[in-house]
Design a protein around this motif. Structure first.
Motif, PDB file in Angstrom:
ATOM      1  N   GLU A   1       0.850  -1.204   0.000  1.00 46.88           N
ATOM      2  CA  GLU A   1       0.000   0.000   0.000  1.00 46.88           C
ATOM      3  C   GLU A   1       0.880   1.248   0.000  1.00 46.88           C
ATOM      4  OE1 GLU A   1      -2.888  -0.596   3.112  1.00 46.88           O
ATOM      5  OE2 GLU A   1      -3.946  -2.050   1.848  1.00 46.88           O
ATOM      6  N   ARG A   2       1.957   1.214   0.805  1.00 46.49           N
ATOM      7  CA  ARG A   2       2.867   2.374   0.812  1.00 46.49           C
ATOM      8  C   ARG A   2       3.542   2.521  -0.550  1.00 46.49           C
ATOM      9  NH1 ARG A   2       7.449   2.587   5.349  1.00 46.49           N
ATOM     10  NH2 ARG A   2       8.330   0.956   4.044  1.00 46.49           N
ATOM     11  N   LEU A   3       3.957   1.392  -1.161  1.00 45.73           N
ATOM     12  CA  LEU A   3       4.586   1.454  -2.493  1.00 45.73           C
ATOM     13  C   LEU A   3       3.628   2.077  -3.507  1.00 45.73           C
ATOM     14  CD1 LEU A   3       6.877   0.653  -4.491  1.00 45.73           C
ATOM     15  CD2 LEU A   3       5.658  -1.500  -4.833  1.00 45.73           C
TER      16      LEU A   3
ATOM     17  N   VAL B   1       6.965   9.518   0.740  1.00 48.22           N
ATOM     18  CA  VAL B   1       7.323   8.778  -0.473  1.00 48.22           C
ATOM     19  C   VAL B   1       8.650   8.062  -0.239  1.00 48.22           C
ATOM     20  CG1 VAL B   1       7.844   8.988  -2.933  1.00 48.22           C
ATOM     21  CG2 VAL B   1       6.155  10.510  -1.879  1.00 48.22           C
ATOM     22  N   LYS B   2       8.688   6.778  -0.571  1.00 47.20           N
ATOM     23  CA  LYS B   2       9.931   6.019  -0.351  1.00 47.20           C
ATOM     24  C   LYS B   2      10.682   5.946  -1.678  1.00 47.20           C
ATOM     25  CE  LYS B   2      11.335   1.680   1.865  1.00 47.20           C
ATOM     26  NZ  LYS B   2      12.345   2.045   2.832  1.00 47.20           N
ATOM     27  N   HIS B   3      11.771   6.679  -1.775  1.00 48.19           N
ATOM     28  CA  HIS B   3      12.480   6.815  -3.055  1.00 48.19           C
ATOM     29  C   HIS B   3      13.992   6.737  -2.812  1.00 48.19           C
ATOM     30  CE1 HIS B   3      13.527  10.925  -1.896  1.00 48.19           C
ATOM     31  NE2 HIS B   3      12.275  11.048  -1.474  1.00 48.19           N
TER      32      HIS B   3
ATOM     33  N   ASN C   1      16.367   8.932  -3.663  1.00 48.27           N
ATOM     34  CA  ASN C   1      17.129  10.192  -3.683  1.00 48.27           C
ATOM     35  C   ASN C   1      17.741  10.350  -2.296  1.00 48.27           C
ATOM     36  OD1 ASN C   1      15.994  12.289  -6.152  1.00 48.27           O
ATOM     37  ND2 ASN C   1      15.024  10.317  -5.814  1.00 48.27           N
ATOM     38  N   ARG C   2      18.935   9.807  -2.098  1.00 42.88           N
ATOM     39  CA  ARG C   2      19.452   9.680  -0.731  1.00 42.88           C
ATOM     40  C   ARG C   2      20.844  10.291  -0.563  1.00 42.88           C
ATOM     41  NH1 ARG C   2      16.515   4.987   2.420  1.00 42.88           N
ATOM     42  NH2 ARG C   2      14.467   5.610   1.711  1.00 42.88           N
ATOM     43  N   LEU C   3      21.175  11.294  -1.375  1.00 41.50           N
ATOM     44  CA  LEU C   3      22.498  11.902  -1.245  1.00 41.50           C
ATOM     45  C   LEU C   3      22.682  12.531   0.135  1.00 41.50           C
ATOM     46  CD1 LEU C   3      23.194  13.602  -4.699  1.00 41.50           C
ATOM     47  CD2 LEU C   3      24.245  11.563  -3.732  1.00 41.50           C
TER      48      LEU C   3
ATOM     49  N   SER D   1      14.196  14.208  13.136  1.00 39.71           N
ATOM     50  CA  SER D   1      13.348  13.566  12.115  1.00 39.71           C
ATOM     51  C   SER D   1      13.581  12.054  12.135  1.00 39.71           C
ATOM     52  CB  SER D   1      13.558  14.174  10.733  1.00 39.71           C
ATOM     53  OG  SER D   1      14.832  13.861  10.220  1.00 39.71           O
ATOM     54  N   GLU D   2      14.539  11.567  11.368  1.00 41.49           N
ATOM     55  CA  GLU D   2      14.736  10.116  11.280  1.00 41.49           C
ATOM     56  C   GLU D   2      16.188   9.832  10.945  1.00 41.49           C
ATOM     57  OE1 GLU D   2      12.325   8.589   8.026  1.00 41.49           O
ATOM     58  OE2 GLU D   2      12.859  10.309   6.801  1.00 41.49           O
ATOM     59  N   SER D   3      16.510   8.547  10.949  1.00 37.28           N
ATOM     60  CA  SER D   3      17.859   8.140  10.565  1.00 37.28           C
ATOM     61  C   SER D   3      17.852   7.741   9.089  1.00 37.28           C
ATOM     62  CB  SER D   3      18.324   6.995  11.456  1.00 37.28           C
ATOM     63  OG  SER D   3      19.655   6.630  11.144  1.00 37.28           O
ATOM     64  N   THR D   4      18.999   7.296   8.609  1.00 41.18           N
ATOM     65  CA  THR D   4      19.140   6.949   7.192  1.00 41.18           C
ATOM     66  C   THR D   4      18.563   5.552   6.960  1.00 41.18           C
ATOM     67  OG1 THR D   4      21.323   6.181   7.783  1.00 41.18           O
ATOM     68  CG2 THR D   4      21.190   8.378   6.888  1.00 41.18           C
ATOM     69  N   GLY D   5      17.226   5.496   6.938  1.00 35.36           N
ATOM     70  CA  GLY D   5      16.565   4.209   6.749  1.00 35.36           C
ATOM     71  C   GLY D   5      15.970   3.637   8.021  1.00 35.36           C
ATOM     72  N   PHE D   6      15.862   4.442   9.051  1.00 40.39           N
ATOM     73  CA  PHE D   6      15.254   4.013  10.319  1.00 40.39           C
ATOM     74  C   PHE D   6      14.376   5.148  10.865  1.00 40.39           C
ATOM     75  CE2 PHE D   6      19.375   1.950  10.245  1.00 40.39           C
ATOM     76  CZ  PHE D   6      19.200   0.708  10.828  1.00 40.39           C
TER      77      PHE D   6
ATOM     78  N   GLY E   1       7.199   4.735   8.813  1.00 32.96           N
ATOM     79  CA  GLY E   1       7.718   3.367   8.826  1.00 32.96           C
ATOM     80  C   GLY E   1       6.651   2.365   9.269  1.00 32.96           C
ATOM     81  N   ILE E   2       6.680   1.211   8.605  1.00 32.90           N
ATOM     82  CA  ILE E   2       5.760   0.132   8.984  1.00 32.90           C
ATOM     83  C   ILE E   2       6.174  -0.384  10.374  1.00 32.90           C
ATOM     84  CG2 ILE E   2       4.837  -2.133   8.300  1.00 32.90           C
ATOM     85  CD1 ILE E   2       4.257   0.004   6.150  1.00 32.90           C
ATOM     86  N   THR E   3       7.485  -0.418  10.636  1.00 29.69           N
ATOM     87  CA  THR E   3       7.952  -0.898  11.942  1.00 29.69           C
ATOM     88  C   THR E   3       7.560   0.091  13.038  1.00 29.69           C
ATOM     89  OG1 THR E   3       9.855  -1.655  10.675  1.00 29.69           O
ATOM     90  CG2 THR E   3       9.935  -1.996  13.048  1.00 29.69           C
ATOM     91  N   ARG E   4       7.640   1.391  12.719  1.00 29.47           N
ATOM     92  CA  ARG E   4       7.206   2.421  13.682  1.00 29.47           C
ATOM     93  C   ARG E   4       5.738   2.166  14.065  1.00 29.47           C
ATOM     94  NH1 ARG E   4       4.697   7.361  12.484  1.00 29.47           N
ATOM     95  NH2 ARG E   4       5.118   9.119  13.888  1.00 29.47           N
TER      96      ARG E   4
ATOM     97  N   ASN F   1      13.458  -0.360  12.011  1.00 31.22           N
ATOM     98  CA  ASN F   1      13.107  -0.506  10.592  1.00 31.22           C
ATOM     99  C   ASN F   1      12.858  -1.981  10.289  1.00 31.22           C
ATOM    100  OD1 ASN F   1      15.582  -1.753  10.148  1.00 31.22           O
ATOM    101  ND2 ASN F   1      16.357  -0.201   8.757  1.00 31.22           N
ATOM    102  N   THR F   2      12.515  -2.230   9.043  1.00 30.26           N
ATOM    103  CA  THR F   2      12.068  -3.568   8.656  1.00 30.26           C
ATOM    104  C   THR F   2      13.130  -4.649   8.867  1.00 30.26           C
ATOM    105  OG1 THR F   2      10.380  -2.729   7.206  1.00 30.26           O
ATOM    106  CG2 THR F   2      11.322  -4.861   6.610  1.00 30.26           C
ATOM    107  N   PRO F   3      14.353  -4.502   8.326  1.00 29.51           N
ATOM    108  CA  PRO F   3      15.312  -5.595   8.539  1.00 29.51           C
ATOM    109  C   PRO F   3      15.788  -5.741   9.971  1.00 29.51           C
ATOM    110  CG  PRO F   3      16.314  -3.799   7.282  1.00 29.51           C
ATOM    111  CD  PRO F   3      14.854  -3.489   7.378  1.00 29.51           C
TER     112      PRO F   3
HETATM  113  C1  LIG Z   1      13.968   7.058   5.303  1.00 29.76           C
HETATM  114  C2  LIG Z   1      13.417   5.885   6.040  1.00 29.76           C
HETATM  115  N1  LIG Z   1      12.845   6.068   7.236  1.00 29.76           N
HETATM  116  C3  LIG Z   1      12.328   5.038   7.936  1.00 29.76           C
HETATM  117  C4  LIG Z   1      12.388   3.742   7.459  1.00 29.76           C
HETATM  118  C5  LIG Z   1      11.790   2.610   8.253  1.00 29.76           C
HETATM  119  O1  LIG Z   1      10.642   2.134   7.579  1.00 29.76           O
HETATM  120  P1  LIG Z   1      10.135   0.645   7.722  1.00 29.76           P
HETATM  121  O2  LIG Z   1       9.877   0.412   9.172  1.00 29.76           O
HETATM  122  O3  LIG Z   1       8.875   0.615   6.922  1.00 29.76           O
HETATM  123  O4  LIG Z   1      11.199  -0.241   7.193  1.00 29.76           O
HETATM  124  C6  LIG Z   1      12.974   3.504   6.213  1.00 29.76           C
HETATM  125  C7  LIG Z   1      13.060   2.142   5.692  1.00 29.76           C
HETATM  126  O5  LIG Z   1      13.856   1.820   4.841  1.00 29.76           O
HETATM  127  C8  LIG Z   1      13.497   4.598   5.478  1.00 29.76           C
HETATM  128  O6  LIG Z   1      14.056   4.415   4.276  1.00 29.76           O
END
Ligand SMILES: Cc1ncc(COP(=O)(O)O)c(C=O)c1O
Length: 313
Positions: free
Chosen positions: A52-54, A163-165, A167-169, A197-202, A223-226, A261-263
């Motif tokens: 759904e997020r995708l 939006v999950k994209h 663009n991560r420079l 805000s958030e971490s680089t993928g968390f 985040g789905i994990t959040r 995060n997910t992993p």
């Molecule tokens: C920028 C960012 N914030 C947060 C998350 C955590 O999201 P999720 O719990 O859905 O993996 C991610 C996951 O890759 C992310 O890219």
């Protein structure tokens, strides 16, 4: 060990042989969205929520993946099933749908031109990536560090943070800055107003006086994990707030903190900008949430990381 197979535009290909053109707009423009799930005991967790997020990311960017969400769900499950014979005992992995707007070699004025032309056909892939169990094993036990870099999070004024994209420079810059200070630390970026805000993928949580506090929805990926953590907190009767103006001060004076995060699921944090939290080891509420999360996903992911990490040595 057999190579995992990925699905690329209708074909199964060994992971190390999958290729698309360098004219692809994902490569030239970052014109690409994605979403990542993980398996627990080989089963994908919360697949529909991720899809759904995708599909919201695709709709926002006006990219047509050429298939319905139901098709994408079935294909993802097929990728998992087809890879089951390749999955070593006890292993799990990340699975990622990547959709680029396609190859820009015909109507566009130049391959890097941003103009969207009607001939573009999305490149769709469903990837498998390994989880860093060695890194996780240590972090689950000892806790990780956070450093707040000077590089800021992108503002939702440009591209909505939901939006999950790719663009991560700014994430790359933040990682390098943080590594200059503490090679083991995770960045937690401030938004353009100086709020956490958030971490680089968390996503990021702090705990103070028995209450969970996490940045609000304004400048973070939802985040789905959040969401899972907030569901678990509700079940356990742990109060929480989502706040758009959490400050570094709140993090420095917290009792506990964690990234999720997910992993990784939940990664305890024990030091933020050189301030030790609590007694410097993963805190009791963080550990309670980790245990409840393990129960929810049906796998002791801390033991799994230890076992997989021992297998790797
Ligand atoms: C920028 C960012 N914030 C947060 C998350 C955590 O999201 P999720 O719990 O859905 O993996 C991610 C996951 O890759 C992310 O890219």
């Amino acid at each position: 060990m057999a190579e995992y197979l990925i699905w690329l535009n209708g074909k199964y290909i060994p992971r190390n042989q999958a290729k698309i053109s360098m004219l692809d707009r994902g490569f030239r423009l970052g014109d690409v969205v994605f979403d990542t799930e993980r398996t627990f005991n080989g089963k994908v967790f919360k697949l529909r929520d991720h899809l759904e997020r995708l599909y919201h990311s695709l709709q926002y960017m006006r990219i047509d993946p050429g298939m319905t969400m139901d098709d994408m769900e079935q294909l993802t499950l097929d990728v998992v099933q087809n890879n089951e014979p390749n999955r070593p005992p006890g292993d799990d992995y990340m699975i990622t749908q990547i959709v680029t707007r396609g190859q820009a070699d015909s109507l566009a004025p130049s391959p890097g031109g941003a103009k969207v032309t009607p001939d573009l056909k999305a490149n769709v892939s469903i990837w498998i990536d390994p989880i860093d169990f060695v890194g996780h094993s240590r972090l689950y036990r000892d806790g990780g560090h956070v450093v707040i870099p000077k590089t800021r999070a992108l503002s939702s004024d440009q591209v909505d943070a939901k939006v999950k994209h790719f663009n991560r420079l700014h994430f790359v810059l933040a990682q390098m800055e943080v590594a200059d200070v503490d090679p083991d630390a995770f960045p937690v970026l401030l938004d353009t107003d100086g709020n956490l805000s958030e971490s680089t993928g968390f996503n990021f949580f702090i705990i103070k006086d028995g209450k969970l506090r996490t940045p609000g929805d304004q400048n973070i990926l939802q985040g789905i994990t959040r969401t899972t953590v907030l569901e678990i907190a509700t079940q356990l009767g742990i109060p929480f707030t989502c706040e758009n103006n959490l400050q570094p001060y709140d993090a420095y004076t917290a009792d506990e903190a964690f990234l999720c995060n997910t992993p990784s699921c939940i990664l305890p944090i024990v030091k933020i900008d050189n301030r030790i939290l609590g007694d410097g080891s993963p805190g009791p509420i963080t550990k309670q949430l980790m245990a409840a999360c393990e129960e929810m996903v049906g796998l002791n992911f801390v033991d799994q990381a230890d076992r997989r990490s021992q297998d790797a040595h």
